[in-house]
Design an enzyme around this catalytic site. Structure first.
Site, PDB file in Angstrom:
ATOM      1  N   GLU A  33       7.674 -10.297  18.707  1.00 57.12           N
ATOM      2  CA  GLU A  33       7.641 -11.755  18.771  1.00 57.12           C
ATOM      3  C   GLU A  33       7.830 -12.339  17.367  1.00 57.12           C
ATOM      4  O   GLU A  33       8.534 -13.331  17.186  1.00 57.12           O
ATOM      5  CB  GLU A  33       6.312 -12.222  19.394  1.00 57.12           C
ATOM      6  CG  GLU A  33       6.117 -13.721  19.489  1.00 57.12           C
ATOM      7  CD  GLU A  33       7.166 -14.418  20.361  1.00 57.12           C
ATOM      8  OE1 GLU A  33       7.947 -13.731  21.048  1.00 57.12           O
ATOM      9  OE2 GLU A  33       7.194 -15.668  20.321  1.00 57.12           O
ATOM     10  N   TYR A  34       7.205 -11.705  16.378  1.00 55.95           N
ATOM     11  CA  TYR A  34       7.385 -12.145  14.997  1.00 55.95           C
ATOM     12  C   TYR A  34       8.874 -12.061  14.630  1.00 55.95           C
ATOM     13  O   TYR A  34       9.449 -13.000  14.077  1.00 55.95           O
ATOM     14  CB  TYR A  34       6.551 -11.282  14.041  1.00 55.95           C
ATOM     15  CG  TYR A  34       6.635 -11.731  12.601  1.00 55.95           C
ATOM     16  CD1 TYR A  34       5.731 -12.652  12.092  1.00 55.95           C
ATOM     17  CD2 TYR A  34       7.635 -11.250  11.761  1.00 55.95           C
ATOM     18  CE1 TYR A  34       5.806 -13.086  10.775  1.00 55.95           C
ATOM     19  CE2 TYR A  34       7.728 -11.677  10.442  1.00 55.95           C
ATOM     20  CZ  TYR A  34       6.815 -12.589   9.957  1.00 55.95           C
ATOM     21  OH  TYR A  34       6.906 -13.022   8.665  1.00 55.95           O
ATOM     22  N   ILE A  81     -10.082  -6.644 -20.567  1.00 53.56           N
ATOM     23  CA  ILE A  81     -11.539  -6.560 -20.604  1.00 53.56           C
ATOM     24  C   ILE A  81     -11.947  -5.328 -21.388  1.00 53.56           C
ATOM     25  O   ILE A  81     -11.266  -4.310 -21.362  1.00 53.56           O
ATOM     26  CB  ILE A  81     -12.199  -6.453 -19.211  1.00 53.56           C
ATOM     27  CG1 ILE A  81     -11.142  -6.444 -18.108  1.00 53.56           C
ATOM     28  CG2 ILE A  81     -13.184  -7.573 -18.987  1.00 53.56           C
ATOM     29  CD1 ILE A  81     -11.765  -6.340 -16.740  1.00 53.56           C
ATOM     30  N   GLU A 117     -17.108  -6.061  -9.164  1.00 53.65           N
ATOM     31  CA  GLU A 117     -15.823  -5.887  -8.468  1.00 53.65           C
ATOM     32  C   GLU A 117     -15.288  -4.488  -8.706  1.00 53.65           C
ATOM     33  O   GLU A 117     -15.774  -3.759  -9.566  1.00 53.65           O
ATOM     34  CB  GLU A 117     -14.780  -6.876  -9.020  1.00 53.65           C
ATOM     35  CG  GLU A 117     -15.143  -8.322  -8.850  1.00 53.65           C
ATOM     36  CD  GLU A 117     -14.101  -9.255  -9.472  1.00 53.65           C
ATOM     37  OE1 GLU A 117     -12.976  -8.800  -9.779  1.00 53.65           O
ATOM     38  OE2 GLU A 117     -14.432 -10.430  -9.653  1.00 53.65           O
ATOM     39  N   LYS A 119     -12.335  -2.035 -10.119  1.00 47.50           N
ATOM     40  CA  LYS A 119     -11.268  -2.102 -11.123  1.00 47.50           C
ATOM     41  C   LYS A 119     -10.061  -1.391 -10.533  1.00 47.50           C
ATOM     42  O   LYS A 119     -10.008  -0.161 -10.459  1.00 47.50           O
ATOM     43  CB  LYS A 119     -11.684  -1.446 -12.435  1.00 47.50           C
ATOM     44  CG  LYS A 119     -10.643  -1.652 -13.524  1.00 47.50           C
ATOM     45  CD  LYS A 119     -11.153  -1.238 -14.890  1.00 47.50           C
ATOM     46  CE  LYS A 119     -10.233  -1.711 -16.004  1.00 47.50           C
ATOM     47  NZ  LYS A 119      -8.899  -1.128 -15.941  1.00 47.50           N
ATOM     48  N   LYS A 307     -18.759  -9.174 -13.973  1.00 48.67           N
ATOM     49  CA  LYS A 307     -18.473 -10.478 -14.574  1.00 48.67           C
ATOM     50  C   LYS A 307     -19.691 -11.388 -14.401  1.00 48.67           C
ATOM     51  O   LYS A 307     -20.304 -11.388 -13.321  1.00 48.67           O
ATOM     52  CB  LYS A 307     -17.270 -11.131 -13.876  1.00 48.67           C
ATOM     53  CG  LYS A 307     -15.988 -10.311 -13.979  1.00 48.67           C
ATOM     54  CD  LYS A 307     -14.868 -10.872 -13.118  1.00 48.67           C
ATOM     55  CE  LYS A 307     -13.638  -9.975 -13.243  1.00 48.67           C
ATOM     56  NZ  LYS A 307     -12.558 -10.364 -12.314  1.00 48.67           N
ATOM     57  N   CYS A 428       4.643  39.093   5.860  1.00 45.87           N
ATOM     58  CA  CYS A 428       5.112  40.097   6.825  1.00 45.87           C
ATOM     59  C   CYS A 428       6.452  40.701   6.454  1.00 45.87           C
ATOM     60  O   CYS A 428       6.893  41.646   7.085  1.00 45.87           O
ATOM     61  CB  CYS A 428       5.163  39.508   8.220  1.00 45.87           C
ATOM     62  SG  CYS A 428       6.552  38.390   8.471  1.00 45.87           S
ATOM     63  N   CYS A 449       4.182  37.793  12.390  1.00 50.64           N
ATOM     64  CA  CYS A 449       3.636  37.572  11.044  1.00 50.64           C
ATOM     65  C   CYS A 449       2.128  37.331  11.150  1.00 50.64           C
ATOM     66  O   CYS A 449       1.679  36.428  11.845  1.00 50.64           O
ATOM     67  CB  CYS A 449       4.319  36.366  10.420  1.00 50.64           C
ATOM     68  SG  CYS A 449       3.634  35.892   8.833  1.00 50.64           S
TER      69      CYS A 449
HETATM   70  S1  IVH Z   1     -10.446  -9.444 -14.801  1.00 49.81           S
HETATM   71  C1  IVH Z   1     -10.521 -11.870 -18.614  1.00 49.81           C
HETATM   72  N1  IVH Z   1     -10.892  -7.961 -12.671  1.00 49.81           N
HETATM   73  O1  IVH Z   1      -7.925  -4.408 -15.796  1.00 49.81           O
HETATM   74  C2  IVH Z   1     -10.615 -10.856 -17.517  1.00 49.81           C
HETATM   75  N2  IVH Z   1      -9.264  -7.203 -14.232  1.00 49.81           N
HETATM   76  O2  IVH Z   1      -8.277  -5.132 -19.055  1.00 49.81           O
HETATM   77  C3  IVH Z   1      -9.301 -10.503 -16.980  1.00 49.81           C
HETATM   78  N3  IVH Z   1      -8.147  -5.105 -13.563  1.00 49.81           N
HETATM   79  O3  IVH Z   1      -4.919  -4.843 -16.652  1.00 49.81           O
HETATM   80  C4  IVH Z   1      -9.238  -9.365 -16.062  1.00 49.81           C
HETATM   81  N4  IVH Z   1      -9.237  -4.822 -11.676  1.00 49.81           N
HETATM   82  O4  IVH Z   1      -5.204  -6.011 -14.386  1.00 49.81           O
HETATM   83  C5  IVH Z   1     -10.185  -8.090 -13.813  1.00 49.81           C
HETATM   84  N5  IVH Z   1     -11.385  -6.781 -10.729  1.00 49.81           N
HETATM   85  C6  IVH Z   1     -10.679  -6.906 -11.859  1.00 49.81           C
HETATM   86  C7  IVH Z   1      -9.710  -5.961 -12.253  1.00 49.81           C
HETATM   87  C8  IVH Z   1      -9.023  -6.142 -13.449  1.00 49.81           C
HETATM   88  C9  IVH Z   1      -8.314  -4.340 -12.475  1.00 49.81           C
HETATM   89  C10 IVH Z   1      -7.210  -4.793 -14.664  1.00 49.81           C
HETATM   90  C11 IVH Z   1      -6.380  -5.937 -15.122  1.00 49.81           C
HETATM   91  C12 IVH Z   1      -6.064  -5.623 -16.569  1.00 49.81           C
HETATM   92  C13 IVH Z   1      -7.242  -4.807 -16.961  1.00 49.81           C
HETATM   93  C14 IVH Z   1      -8.168  -5.648 -17.809  1.00 49.81           C
END
Ligand code: IVH
Length: 555
Positions: A33-34, A81, A117, A119, A307, A428, A449
Site C-alpha cells: 500500500e505504501y 566530549i 545516554e 555513546k 550530561k 574424510c 564424511c
Molecule cells: S553529545 C557537546 N551524545 O561522540 C556534546 N555525542 O566527542 C556533543 N557521540 O563524534 C556531543 N553518542 O558524534 C553526544 N549520546 C551522544 C553521543 C555522542 C556518540 C559522538 C559524537 C562525537 C563524539 C563526541
C-alpha cells in the site's frame, strides 16, 4: 480535488507512514500500500514537474552523482566530549565531583541530575531544518567546517525530510538544527557484507567488504553517488541540537531530557536507553546496566555519555577549550583488538561447507576471550591475505562470531606462506569442490564424511521436536570416532554395553540416554525422519570414495 492538493495529501500520508515504519517500527499499512501511494505521487509529480519539492518522499534518492562535497561552516561549532576509558566506575564519581566543584556546590547541596545516554559508534551529523524542511545535512569535519552530504542523508528513512506541523507539541522554530549519530545496525552490516561477498564471488570488480559498521556507515555517508548510498542501510539517533532560532534552546527547554523528548515528538529517533539519573550512584548504575546490555543491542556503542540535565546549569558550567564541562563519555573495552594467527584450520559443516578459521593467540575482545575467528571462505581469506604468524585485528561485537578484519602487513614475518584452500576435505579426504558462482568449497563425501555425519546427528538430536536428552556434541564425537555410530539408525541400535565402553560414561547416564532415545522414537516426526534417513544412508555418496585422494580411510 486539484492535483496540487492531492500531491500535498499524498506527501503528508507518506511522511507519516515512513515515520511509523522507520522510527516507531509500527507500520499501519502493508508495504504494498505504501508503494502504491508512492507510485501515485510519482505519477502526479511527473505530470507537474514544477511542483516537485526537495522534501517530497520521492526525492530521497533523486540526486546526481557529485564530484566532491561542498564545505559547510557550522552555525554553532560541533564540539567533542571529553572521553575517558572507564571499566571501573570511578570515572562517574570523578565527573560528579568535578561538576559539583565547578558549580561551587557544598557537600550538603542536592545531588546533580544527569541524563545518561549511549555513546553511539557512528558519525556525528548536523541536520538543518528551515521552517520544518530538511535543507542541509553536514558532517562534523573539524568541528568548525564540515561537508555537505545532504543527498546521501536524505536516503535514510529514519530522518524526516519534513517535520509535520500536526505532530508537534511546541511551535516549530524557524531554524532547527538537530544533531545526532548516523550509524549502521549490526544486522544491516552483516547483510551488507554478505551481499558484498557474493558480489566478489560473482567476479564484481572494485567491490570490498567493510571492516565494521562504523566504517561502512562512514563510507556510505561519503559516497559521491547517492544511488549507491541508498543501498547502504543507515540509521540515525538524535542526541542534541545546534542552532535554534529565533528563540534559543535555553528559552524553549529547561532540561536536556525535555529537549530529547521534543525531538522525539518531532519525529526523530531517540534511543530508548536515555535515562535521567541522580548523582554519582545513578551514573554508576547506568554504566553497569549498559555494560550488561551492550552485547544484546542491535548496534555498536563504544561507551556511555553523561550530561548535566539542567540547561541553566550547563550554561553556568560552560566549556574548556573545545569540550563542555557538563558532559563526559566513558568508554567500554574495545570490540577490536590485535593478536597473532597461530594457524589456519578448515572446518567442515553439516552441509559439507568448508570454512577457514584462524586459530588465534587468546585475546580479550568485546568482553570475552577469543581464540578462533572465521575467515568465511577462500575469497575472503585471500582478499584479507591472512597468513600464519600474522598480526591481525580481531573484531567481536554482540553475538556476532569473531572475525579477522584486517592484517598488519608491516608486521608480517618473512616467508609466511599464502593460505590456500585444500582441494580435498581435511576430514574424510573426499574431493572438495567449488561450483561456478559459489563462494564456498564443499566436501563431496556426504554422510561418508565423519564431520558431516557428526553434524547431521547433532542437528537431528537438537531439533526441538525430537530432543534427545544427553546427546551432546562430545558424545556424538566419541560415538562417530569410535565407529560405534556410522548412521542415524545406528543411534537407535545402541546398547548399554557400547555406551558404557566409552570414556567417562557411567551406567546410569548410559541408561538415561537409551531411555531418551527410546522416548524420541515415539514422536511422529522422528519416526518419519528415521524412515527417510535409513533410505538416505543406504545410498552411496555422490562423488569420490576413499582411495581417490589424499586420505584413504574415514577418520
Ligand atoms: S553529545 C557537546 N551524545 O561522540 C556534546 N555525542 O566527542 C556533543 N557521540 O563524534 C556531543 N553518542 O558524534 C553526544 N549520546 C551522544 C553521543 C555522542 C556518540 C559522538 C559524537 C562525537 C563524539 C563526541
Amino acid at each position: 480535488m486539484s492535483d496540487a492538493s492531492q500531491i500535498e495529501q499524498l506527501r503528508q500520508a507518506l511522511h507519516r507512514h515512513a515515520h511509523l515504519y522507520y522510527v516507531l517500527d509500527a507500520p499501519e499499512i502493508p508495504d504494498a500500500e505504501y508503494d502504491r501511494l508512492f507510485r501515485e505521487l510519482q505519477a502526479l509529480e511527473a505530470r507537474h514537474p514544477e511542483l516537485i519539492a526537495p522534501d517530497s518522499p520521492t526525492q530521497r534518492v533523486g540526486g546526481k552523482a557529485l564530484d566532491q562535497f561542498l564545505p559547510v561552516r557550522h552555525a554553532v561549532p560541533m564540539l567533542s566530549i571529553r572521553t575517558e576509558t572507564d571499566t571501573e566506575s570511578s570515572g562517574a564519581k570523578n565527573f560528579d565531583a568535578r561538576v559539583r566543584r565547578e558549580l561551587e556546590w557544598t557537600e550538603d547541596a542536592a545531588a546533580v541530575e544527569y541524563v545518561a545516554e549511549l555513546k553511539f559508534d557512528g558519525l556525528a551529523m548536523n541536520l538543518r531544518y528551515e521552517r520544518g524542511v530538511l535543507v542541509q545535512a553536514a558532517t562534523r569535519g573539524d568541528g568548525e567546517t564540515g561537508e555537505d552530504v545532504t543527498q546521501n542523508i536524505r536516503t535514510i528513512g529514519q530522518i524526516p525530510l519534513r517535520i509535520e506541523p500536526g505532530s508537534q507539541w511546541m511551535p516549530l522554530p524557524d531554524v532547527l538544527e538537530v544533531r545526532g549519530e548516523v550509524y549502521m545496525r549490526r544486522d544491516d552490516f552483516e547483510a551488507l557484507n554478505e551481499r558484498q561477498r557474493e558480489r566478489i564471488a560473482a567476479g564484481a570488480k572494485g567491490e570490498k567488504t567493510f571492516v565494521n559498521p562504523r566504517n561502512a556507515a562512514a563510507g556510505a555517508v561519503r559516497q559521491l553517488d547517492p544511488a549507491i548510498a541508498a543501498q547502504r542501510p543507515l540509521s540515525f539517533f538524535a542526541y542534541g541540537v545546534g542552532e535554534i532560532a529565533p528563540r534559543p534552546a535555553t528559552e524553549l527547554f529547561s532540561t536536556h531530557m525535555e529537549l530529547l523528548q521534543t525531538l522525539k515528538a518531532w519525529g526523530f529517533p531517540v534511543a530508548s536507553q536515555v535515562q535521567v539519573v541522580v548523582g554519582a550512584p545513578g551514573l554508576v548504575a547506568y554504566h553497569q546496566r549498559i555494560a550488561r546490555e551492550r552485547d544484546a543491542l542491535p548496534f555498536d556503542i563504544d561507551g556511555v555519555v553523561y550530561k548535566v540535565n539542567s540547561l541553566a546549569l550547563q550554561q553556568r558550567l560552560g566549556f574548556v577549550t573545545r569540550e563542555p564541562r557538563w558532559a563526559v563519555a566513558h568508554k567500554y573495552p574495545a570490540q577490536e583488538q590485535l593478536t597473532t594467527v597461530l594457524g589456519i584450520d578448515v572446518q567442515v559443516g553439516r552441509t559439507g561447507k568448508l570454512t577457514p578459521v584462524a586459530k588465534l593467540a587468546p585475546v580479550f575482545v568485546g568482553g570475552v576471550t577469543v581464540t578462533n575467528a572465521t575467515l568465511h571462505n577462500e575469497d575472503e581469506a585471500r582478499r584479507k591475505d591472512v597468513r600464519v604468524g600474522d598480526t591481525v585485528v580481531v573484531r567481536r561485537a554482540g553475538d556476532v562470531i569473531p572475525e579477522v578484519v584486517s592484517v598488519l602487513v608491516e608486521k608480517r614475518v618473512e616467508g609466511a606462506a599464502l593460505f590456500t584452500m585444500p582441494r580435498v576435505c581435511p576430514v574424510c579426504g573426499s574431493d572438495a569442490v567449488r561450483e561456478d558462482g559459489e563462494a564456498d568449497y564443499r566436501c563431496t563425501g556426504g554422510l561418508f564424511c565423519s564431520a558431516q555425519r557428526k553434524q547431521a546427528i547433532l542437528h537431528f538430536a537438537q531439533r526441538r521436536a525430537v530432543e534427545i536428552e544427553g546427546l551432546g556434541d562430545k558424545l556424538v564425537e566419541q560415538l562417530v570416532d569410535a565407529n560405534v555410530v556410522r548412521t542415524l539408525p545406528d543411534l537407535y541400535r545402541l546398547g548399554l554395553n557400547a555406551l558404557v565402553s566409552l570414556d567417562r560414561m557411567a551406567e546410569k547416564s548410559a541408561q538415561n540416554i537409551i531411555d531418551a532415545l527410546e522416548k524420541s522414537k515415539h514422536t511422529t516426526l522422528s519416526a518419519l525422519f528415521l524412515d527417510w534417513a535409513s533410505a538416505m544412508w543406504a545410498r552411496p555418496p555422490r562423488k569420490s570414495w576413499p582411495g581417490t585422494s589424499a586420505r584413504s580411510t574415514p577418520s
